[in-house]
Design an enzyme around this catalytic site. Structure first.
Site, PDB file in Angstrom:
ATOM      1  N   GLU A 141       1.656  -4.530   4.262  1.00  0.00           N
ATOM      2  CA  GLU A 141       0.538  -4.950   5.123  1.00  0.00           C
ATOM      3  C   GLU A 141      -0.795  -4.765   4.395  1.00  0.00           C
ATOM      4  O   GLU A 141      -1.706  -5.589   4.519  1.00  0.00           O
ATOM      5  CB  GLU A 141       0.577  -4.172   6.447  1.00  0.00           C
ATOM      6  CG  GLU A 141       1.762  -4.600   7.316  1.00  0.00           C
ATOM      7  CD  GLU A 141       1.902  -3.782   8.591  1.00  0.00           C
ATOM      8  OE1 GLU A 141       2.030  -2.540   8.483  1.00  0.00           O
ATOM      9  OE2 GLU A 141       1.887  -4.372   9.689  1.00  0.00           O
TER      10      GLU A 141
ATOM     11  N   GLU B  92      10.125  -1.989   9.834  1.00  0.00           N
ATOM     12  CA  GLU B  92       9.856  -1.258  11.079  1.00  0.00           C
ATOM     13  C   GLU B  92      10.906  -1.480  12.159  1.00  0.00           C
ATOM     14  O   GLU B  92      11.188  -0.596  12.963  1.00  0.00           O
ATOM     15  CB  GLU B  92       8.469  -1.625  11.618  1.00  0.00           C
ATOM     16  CG  GLU B  92       7.306  -1.060  10.816  1.00  0.00           C
ATOM     17  CD  GLU B  92       7.001  -1.826   9.530  1.00  0.00           C
ATOM     18  OE1 GLU B  92       7.722  -2.798   9.197  1.00  0.00           O
ATOM     19  OE2 GLU B  92       6.032  -1.451   8.845  1.00  0.00           O
TER      20      GLU B  92
END
Ligand code: NAD
Length: 696
Positions: free
Chosen positions: A106, A126
């Site tokens: 990210e 995740e």
């Protein structure tokens, strides 16, 4: 050494993350990165910035050491950091190698240009913790990778080598030479060509039929996600990247992330993630405890367990001397091992040459003198104290000093076994689960005198064998089987009172077990637990048992291996078919013992079985047989098929509420048939429930 390094090389500033082991984006690193960025922004002469990781990779994402601590939320947040890099007026080039995952990816997506080594591992994992990427990953990845590839990566959590993503806007270049040099060269080109910062947030997600694809993705994900909500939410978040302006998409991602954080499924997955890491921590055996070198092993007994244990050693590259009483038993054991590898060859996981190489690591022997020099010996002979005594006296006589003497006993007293030797400090239990070459769980049984370095060595060996090793103290059944005993007693009381095997199994399977307890009994062999019960009737005459399972065994119904158990089986077919004869036998038995059968709800079945596990688990904790509640959960998840999305019996009890569990147990105690005494809450359970606390 700081967690970042700042260098100015002409017009390029190089910011290096240096926070071992994986450049986890903890608060310290986040703050240092922001400071380094600010320095680059005010440095006169700096016209572009390279962000790179030192050590094993760019960044593997969040710092798991910070999880559930206030530092995790301490500013600057990952959002703030990424937004700052993205807003930088000076172009930022992310140079990626090794792990670039989760928050690490990210962050790279917040940079304006990206370059990667071909083998860098790219992932947003995740979802594996029941979450979704919460720092812009669901909004930025589809903008550079396209809708389909992004959904696949985010909803699966799987990692992909960067070279497979070459040619997409995710990576402007794949670096074949030195990454740092190449990134600096790219930065210089960007400066020279006056290329502007390219902000991923300004791109749009392209797809000829986004709505159609998203509907397809939602359905596909729903069909494979089982009880987990996260994969579906991942698709929903990506949908926002397609349909909403960037900032609204980010707000949607945030909302969905927080929703997932609160789900019991995500709590369970995170509990397991941390629980698996916690098993290795033994309070009085610090990580620095020296271990004994294990370069060779011996296994006694080439039966069901000895064969699987031998495979574990040779799979880890440790040669094994395999000892049996007779040549035929040895030949049979070796043939089974070879046959097991044959299965892997058929599936294309191994070659014939691999099998030969592994088999060459086994030296079959019939004589104790041949094993004397092994660093560790694991005994897997018949479950009989007299046989174990003979074997351990023999081992004590022949094994070199410092060798570890391990027993695979599932029910016998490891302290008594240790006392058959003059070196009880070298004796330890290694309780593998069947099939030992497949099952991940290993209970490491610590005897009263087991030396700390022996314990540390076996824990390390478990890791080398790719097992999850959990320490257990000495008691009848250790952690797993001791709790199982209470569960099985309940399943049989339920039959006496009105349930049938098919109902109990269906209720437990609906709760999430892959197989109900009676189907498991038929698979494992009902004769094995019969033998254990017969011993218990003598050793513990006060314990109340239903005798229904004995009746079954008296009829020779041992399970699949005899074509009949709790269920009927057709030859060559493992399908469990309800047996009218067994059901009649159960009904007759209730009558015989004077119990009036009643309708029992599925809820009562599940609660009685699971809370029986919980109460015994609480006692195991109190007695120090298990080091922590999560160890018990790890045992149940990996050795007994407890549904992973419930996080294990102890976390499940926490989720239900311990006060609710205790109240339910009080209700069960009023039932005279189901052994009221076993429903007396364990002291720790009662105490935690009264205080409104949890096991975890
Ligand atoms: P098994 O009967 O399949 O194998 C035992 C082997 O030991 C036989 O091949 C036998 O010939 C050999 N043996 C017996 N005495 C010996 C001696 N003195 N010297 C050398 N070899 C000898 O039994 P198993 O199921 O493999 O169980 C072995 C041990 O593992 C037992 O203690 C059992 O409780 C434990 N265990 C079994 C399971 C399981 O599911 N089968 C699971 C966990 C632990």
């Amino acid at each position: 050494m700081g967690v970042t390094n700042f260098e100015k090389l002409g017009t390029v500033a190089v910011i290096t993350m240096q926070s071992p082991p994986v450049n986890g984006l903890g608060q310290t690193l986040r703050a240092a990165l922001l400071k380094a960025l600010d320095k680059a922004l005010v440095s006169r002469g700096v016209k572009a910035i390279v962000l790179i990781g030192s050590g094993s990779g760019f960044s593997a994402g969040a710092d798991i050491r910070e999880f559930n601590s206030p530092k995790m939320l301490a500013p600057p947040s990952l959002h703030t950091l990424i937004a700052a890099f993205e807003a930088s007026p000076k172009p930022v080039i992310a140079a990626v190698h090794g792990a670039c995952m989760g928050g690490g990816l990210e962050l790279a997506l917040g940079c304006h240009y990206r370059m990667a080594k071909p083998d860098a591992q790219i992932a947003l994992p995740e979802v594996k913790l029941g979450l979704l990427p919460g720092a812009g990953g669901t909004q930025r990845l589809p903008r550079v990778l396209g809708l389909e590839a992004a959904v696949n990566m985010i909803a699966s959590g799987n990692s992909i080598p960067a070279e497979k993503l070459a040619g997409t806007p995710l990576f402007d270049e794949i670096a074949t030479g030195d990454l740092r040099e190449s990134a600096i060269a790219l930065a210089e080109r960007v400066i020279k060509e006056k290329r502007p910062p390219v902000r991923v947030r300004d791109l749009t997600v392209r797809h000829p039929n986004a709505a159609g694809f998203l509907m397809f993705a939602r359905n596909t994900v729903a069909s494979v996600a089982g009880p987990y909500p996260a994969p579906g939410k991942c698709v929903e978040a990506v949908k926002a990247a397609v349909e909403l302006p960037f900032d609204e998409g980010i707000a949607t991602e945030r909302r969905l992330f927080i929703e997932l954080m609160m789900t019991p499924e995500s709590k369970a997955l995170r509990h397991v993630f941390f629980g698996e890491r916690a098993t290795a921590r033994i309070p009085d055996v610090p990580e620095s405890t020296p271990t004994r070198p294990i370069r060779s092993a011996a296994v006694i007994g080439a039966g069901t367990m000895g064969g699987g244990i031998t495979m574990n050693f040779i799979n880890a590259g440790i040669p094994v001397t395999l000892l049996e009483m007779k040549q035929e038993a040895l030949d049979r054991g070796l043939a089974t091992i070879r046959g097991n590898y044959g299965g892997a060859v058929k599936k294309g996981r191994m070659t014939e040459a691999d099998v030969e190489a592994r088999m060459r690591l086994i030296t079959p022997v019939l004589d104790y003198a041949a094993i004397a020099q092994a660093d560790i010996v694991v005994e897997a002979v018949f479950e009989d104290m007299a046989v174990k005594q003979k074997v351990f006296e023999e081992l004590d006589a022949v094994m070199k000093g410092g060798a570890i003497l391990a027993t695979n006993t599932s029910t016998l007293d490891v302290n008594r076994i240790a006392a058959f030797t003059k070196r009880p400090g070298d004796v330890v239990g290694t309780h593998f689960f069947s099939p030992a070459n497949v099952m991940r769980l290993l209970e490491v049984v610590r005897g009263a005198q087991t030396a700390p370095d022996v314990l540390a060595t076996v824990m390390k060996l478990g890791k080398a064998m790719k097992k999850i090793a959990v320490v257990a103290g000495v008691c009848d059944g250790f952690i797993g089987n001791r709790m199982l005993e209470q569960m099985i007693r309940q399943t049989q009381f339920l039959l006496d009172e009105g349930a049938l095997p098919k109902q109990v199994d269906a209720a437990m399977e609906k709760f999430g077990f892959a197989m109900g307890p009676f189907r498991v009994g038929d698979l494992a062999g009902n004769d094995i637990s019969w033998a254990v019960r017969k011993r218990r009737y003598v050793e513990k005459p006060m314990v109340v048992y239903s005798r229904i399972a004995d009746r079954l065994c008296e009829q020779g119904r041992f399970g699949q291996k005899t074509g009949a158990g709790w269920y009927d089986y057709k030859p060559g077919d493992r399908t469990a078919r309800p047996s009218a004869a067994v059901e009649q036998m159960i009904i007759d038995y209730s009558k015989e013992i004077g119990v009036k059968r009643r309708a029992i709800s599925d809820e009562e079945i599940v609660d009685r079985i699971v809370f029986a596990l919980v109460n015994e688990g609480a006692k195991i904790l109190e007695e120090g047989i298990a080091l922590r509640a999560s160890d018990i959960d790890i045992v149940y998840l990996n050795g007994y098929g407890f549904p992973a999305f419930r996080g294990g019996p102890m976390l499940y009890a926490d989720t239900v509420g311990l006060d609710v569990v205790v109240r339910r147990m009080m209700q069960f105690a009023r039932n005279r048939h189901g052994d009221p005494s076993m429903w007396k809450p364990a002291r720790s359970l009662a105490r935690l429930a009264a205080a409104g606390k949890t096991f975890s």
